[in-house]
Design a protein around this motif. Structure first.
Motif, PDB file in Angstrom:
ATOM      1  N   GLN A 162       0.827  -1.199   0.000  1.00 26.95           N
ATOM      2  CA  GLN A 162       0.000   0.000   0.000  1.00 26.95           C
ATOM      3  C   GLN A 162       0.865   1.254   0.000  1.00 26.95           C
ATOM      4  O   GLN A 162       0.596   2.229  -0.718  1.00 26.95           O
ATOM      5  CB  GLN A 162      -0.930  -0.007   1.217  1.00 26.95           C
ATOM      6  N   GLU A 163       1.938   1.225   0.790  1.00 26.27           N
ATOM      7  CA  GLU A 163       2.849   2.365   0.837  1.00 26.27           C
ATOM      8  C   GLU A 163       3.532   2.582  -0.515  1.00 26.27           C
ATOM      9  O   GLU A 163       3.723   3.717  -0.953  1.00 26.27           O
ATOM     10  CB  GLU A 163       3.901   2.156   1.920  1.00 26.27           C
ATOM     11  N   GLN A 164       3.902   1.455  -1.150  1.00 23.11           N
ATOM     12  CA  GLN A 164       4.544   1.551  -2.459  1.00 23.11           C
ATOM     13  C   GLN A 164       3.599   2.158  -3.488  1.00 23.11           C
ATOM     14  O   GLN A 164       3.995   2.964  -4.325  1.00 23.11           O
ATOM     15  CB  GLN A 164       4.999   0.162  -2.921  1.00 23.11           C
ATOM     16  N   LYS A 165       2.304   1.745  -3.392  1.00 19.42           N
ATOM     17  CA  LYS A 165       1.307   2.311  -4.305  1.00 19.42           C
ATOM     18  C   LYS A 165       1.158   3.815  -4.082  1.00 19.42           C
ATOM     19  O   LYS A 165       1.091   4.600  -5.024  1.00 19.42           O
ATOM     20  CB  LYS A 165      -0.052   1.628  -4.094  1.00 19.42           C
ATOM     21  N   GLU A 166       1.101   4.183  -2.801  1.00 19.34           N
ATOM     22  CA  GLU A 166       0.940   5.593  -2.472  1.00 19.34           C
ATOM     23  C   GLU A 166       2.160   6.409  -2.896  1.00 19.34           C
ATOM     24  O   GLU A 166       2.040   7.527  -3.403  1.00 19.34           O
ATOM     25  CB  GLU A 166       0.696   5.746  -0.968  1.00 19.34           C
ATOM     26  N   ASP A 167       3.355   5.818  -2.702  1.00 16.52           N
ATOM     27  CA  ASP A 167       4.586   6.500  -3.126  1.00 16.52           C
ATOM     28  C   ASP A 167       4.630   6.666  -4.632  1.00 16.52           C
ATOM     29  O   ASP A 167       5.025   7.722  -5.150  1.00 16.52           O
ATOM     30  CB  ASP A 167       5.817   5.717  -2.661  1.00 16.52           C
ATOM     31  N   LYS A 168       4.171   5.619  -5.320  1.00 14.10           N
ATOM     32  CA  LYS A 168       4.153   5.659  -6.783  1.00 14.10           C
ATOM     33  C   LYS A 168       3.166   6.706  -7.274  1.00 14.10           C
ATOM     34  O   LYS A 168       3.437   7.465  -8.211  1.00 14.10           O
ATOM     35  CB  LYS A 168       3.776   4.280  -7.327  1.00 14.10           C
ATOM     36  N   LYS A 169       2.015   6.726  -6.599  1.00 12.53           N
ATOM     37  CA  LYS A 169       0.987   7.701  -6.966  1.00 12.53           C
ATOM     38  C   LYS A 169       1.488   9.118  -6.711  1.00 12.53           C
ATOM     39  O   LYS A 169       1.305  10.028  -7.510  1.00 12.53           O
ATOM     40  CB  LYS A 169      -0.281   7.421  -6.161  1.00 12.53           C
ATOM     41  N   ALA A 170       2.132   9.299  -5.545  1.00 16.78           N
ATOM     42  CA  ALA A 170       2.667  10.621  -5.223  1.00 16.78           C
ATOM     43  C   ALA A 170       3.747  11.025  -6.189  1.00 16.78           C
ATOM     44  O   ALA A 170       3.858  12.194  -6.589  1.00 16.78           O
ATOM     45  CB  ALA A 170       3.228  10.594  -3.789  1.00 16.78           C
ATOM     46  N   GLY A 171       4.534  10.068  -6.640  1.00 18.47           N
ATOM     47  CA  GLY A 171       5.602  10.340  -7.606  1.00 18.47           C
ATOM     48  C   GLY A 171       5.046  10.841  -8.934  1.00 18.47           C
ATOM     49  O   GLY A 171       5.587  11.750  -9.554  1.00 18.47           O
ATOM     50  N   LYS A 172       3.923  10.197  -9.340  1.00 19.74           N
ATOM     51  CA  LYS A 172       3.289  10.594 -10.603  1.00 19.74           C
ATOM     52  C   LYS A 172       2.739  12.015 -10.496  1.00 19.74           C
ATOM     53  O   LYS A 172       2.817  12.804 -11.411  1.00 19.74           O
ATOM     54  CB  LYS A 172       2.159   9.630 -10.958  1.00 19.74           C
ATOM     55  N   ILE A 173       2.167  12.333  -9.310  1.00 21.41           N
ATOM     56  CA  ILE A 173       1.588  13.663  -9.114  1.00 21.41           C
ATOM     57  C   ILE A 173       2.697  14.727  -9.164  1.00 21.41           C
ATOM     58  O   ILE A 173       2.576  15.767  -9.821  1.00 21.41           O
ATOM     59  CB  ILE A 173       0.840  13.731  -7.779  1.00 21.41           C
ATOM     60  N   ASN A 174       3.782  14.440  -8.477  1.00 23.53           N
ATOM     61  CA  ASN A 174       4.901  15.379  -8.470  1.00 23.53           C
ATOM     62  C   ASN A 174       5.503  15.562  -9.849  1.00 23.53           C
ATOM     63  O   ASN A 174       5.893  16.674 -10.236  1.00 23.53           O
ATOM     64  CB  ASN A 174       5.994  14.896  -7.492  1.00 23.53           C
ATOM     65  N   SER A 175       5.544  14.443 -10.591  1.00 22.71           N
ATOM     66  CA  SER A 175       6.080  14.495 -11.949  1.00 22.71           C
ATOM     67  C   SER A 175       5.206  15.373 -12.816  1.00 22.71           C
ATOM     68  O   SER A 175       5.662  16.147 -13.636  1.00 22.71           O
ATOM     69  CB  SER A 175       6.174  13.088 -12.519  1.00 22.71           C
ATOM     70  N   SER A 176       3.881  15.252 -12.610  1.00 18.56           N
ATOM     71  CA  SER A 176       2.916  16.041 -13.396  1.00 18.56           C
ATOM     72  C   SER A 176       3.047  17.521 -13.075  1.00 18.56           C
ATOM     73  O   SER A 176       2.980  18.369 -13.956  1.00 18.56           O
ATOM     74  CB  SER A 176       1.492  15.575 -13.086  1.00 18.56           C
ATOM     75  N   LYS A 177       3.272  17.854 -11.804  1.00 14.55           N
ATOM     76  CA  LYS A 177       3.434  19.250 -11.413  1.00 14.55           C
ATOM     77  C   LYS A 177       4.698  19.850 -12.020  1.00 14.55           C
ATOM     78  O   LYS A 177       4.756  21.002 -12.399  1.00 14.55           O
ATOM     79  CB  LYS A 177       3.486  19.355  -9.887  1.00 14.55           C
ATOM     80  N   GLY A 178       5.711  18.983 -12.127  1.00 15.58           N
ATOM     81  CA  GLY A 178       6.978  19.462 -12.671  1.00 15.58           C
ATOM     82  C   GLY A 178       6.874  19.849 -14.125  1.00 15.58           C
ATOM     83  O   GLY A 178       7.568  20.722 -14.622  1.00 15.58           O
ATOM     84  N   GLU A 179       5.967  19.210 -14.798  1.00 12.72           N
ATOM     85  CA  GLU A 179       5.781  19.537 -16.225  1.00 12.72           C
ATOM     86  C   GLU A 179       5.156  20.905 -16.363  1.00 12.72           C
ATOM     87  O   GLU A 179       5.332  21.587 -17.354  1.00 12.72           O
ATOM     88  CB  GLU A 179       4.857  18.484 -16.879  1.00 12.72           C
TER      89      GLU A 179
END
Length: 327
Positions: free
Chosen positions: A310-327
């Motif tokens: 669950q933590e890995q999923k949340e970390d992955k999800k958070a990573g995608k969100i941060n990546s999207s903001k960076g764009e």
């Protein structure tokens, strides 16, 4: 060995089936236990027939002894026990034997022995006494043949029981092996059990009741050891498989508790050990408690793994969100 104790051993041995192979659903085991109940009933029939034959003889030669009532009680008892046998109600059978039959049978035996010791009291002629003794000898021979037959039949039941036990061990070993668990120790025990059954088969086939009784006396202890050794071996293999995960999730303390329980059980599971009264139950309690602890650790590991995922999923999800903001 006392015949009653010999049969009692069989009851204990067969009861172990439910303890040791509870993981499997084996209809052969149920059929074997039912057959054991039938043979136990037939064994009691031998004893009752011997007793009632003596009652009939005393009624003929010593009518004043007035022992007929005991025959009626025993007949009623056997009718009641037959109902339990027909319904395959072992618990009801055992309880009735303990609460009613045994008392009625012992009372009849005591009275018969008292009459036989005190023929003079009943003014029995020498001719009548001789005739009674001759009939008693004949009935004792019939009784001996009857008991021997039932012992051999119970030996066949035990033979089938050991075979069922071995088959169920096969199932457990196959399942564990498929999971990548080391089954070498259990395989060795299964081979020993197969050899013991081959020995029993040869004795039953020979019809040697004396050898069968000796085998039974020795095997009672052997079977308790086999039961403990197999379960301990199974626990140890589970523990080996679980140990890396327990260390990873800081559950080593619980593994230490399991090691302690296995160690206590193992003290009394060494080849050649002879169990004292109640000792095996203590061993089995350690095994059951270790098994319970093992299941609890397995649940804890699964919870930790689920939390980790669950933590890995949340970390992955958070990573995608941060990546999207960076764009």
């Amino acid at each position: 060995m006392n015949i009653n104790k010999w049969f009692a051993m069989l009851v204990v041995m067969l009861a172990l089936t439910g303890m040791v192979i509870a993981e499997t659903d084996d209809t052969d085991t149920g059929a074997t236990l039912k057959q054991a109940l039938i043979v136990r009933y037939d064994h009691l029939i031998c004893k009752v027939n011997f007793t009632t034959t003596q009652i009939d003889s005393l009624n003929k030669y010593v009518p004043t002894a007035n022992v007929s009532s005991y025959k009626e009680k025993l007949s009623n008892d056997m009718n009641t026990l037959k109902v339990f046998v027909d319904s395959n109600n072992k618990t009801g059978f055992d309880e009735y034997v303990a609460s009613t039959f045994r008392q009625d049978f012992n009372a009849a035996t005591d009275v018969l022995n008292d009459v036989k010791k005190n023929f003079r009291k009943y003014n029995v002629s020498n001719d009548s006494k001789t005739a009674f003794i001759n009939e008693l000898k004949t009935s004792r021979d019939v009784y001996s043949d009857c008991i021997s037959d039932k012992e051999l039949k119970m030996g066949q039941v035990l033979q089938k029981h050991i075979d069922n036990w071995n088959k169920n061990w096969d199932k457990v070993i196959e399942r564990l092996s498929q999971k990548g668990i080391n089954v070498t120790e259990m395989e060795a025990l299964k081979t020993e059990l197969a050899l013991k059954n081959a020995e029993l088969q040869a004795i039953v086939a020979s019809g040697n009741v004396s050898e069968l009784r000796k085998y039974m006396n020795d095997y009672r202890q052997d079977q308790l050891l086999y039961a403990a050794q197999f379960e301990i071996a199974k626990l140890k293999t589970y523990k080996e498989k679980l140990n890396p995960m327990a260390k990873k999730y800081n559950l080593s303390g619980k593994i230490d508790d399991i090691n302690s329980k296995i160690g206590e059980a193992n003290k009394y599971a060494q080849k050649g050990y002879k169990y004292k009264e109640g000792e095996f139950q203590n061993v089995w309690d350690h095994i059951k408690n270790a098994s319970k602890d093992m299941k609890e650790i397995s649940k804890d590991v699964l919870k930790e793994q689920s939390r980790e995922k669950q933590e890995q999923k949340e970390d992955k999800k958070a990573g995608k969100i941060n990546s999207s903001k960076g764009e």
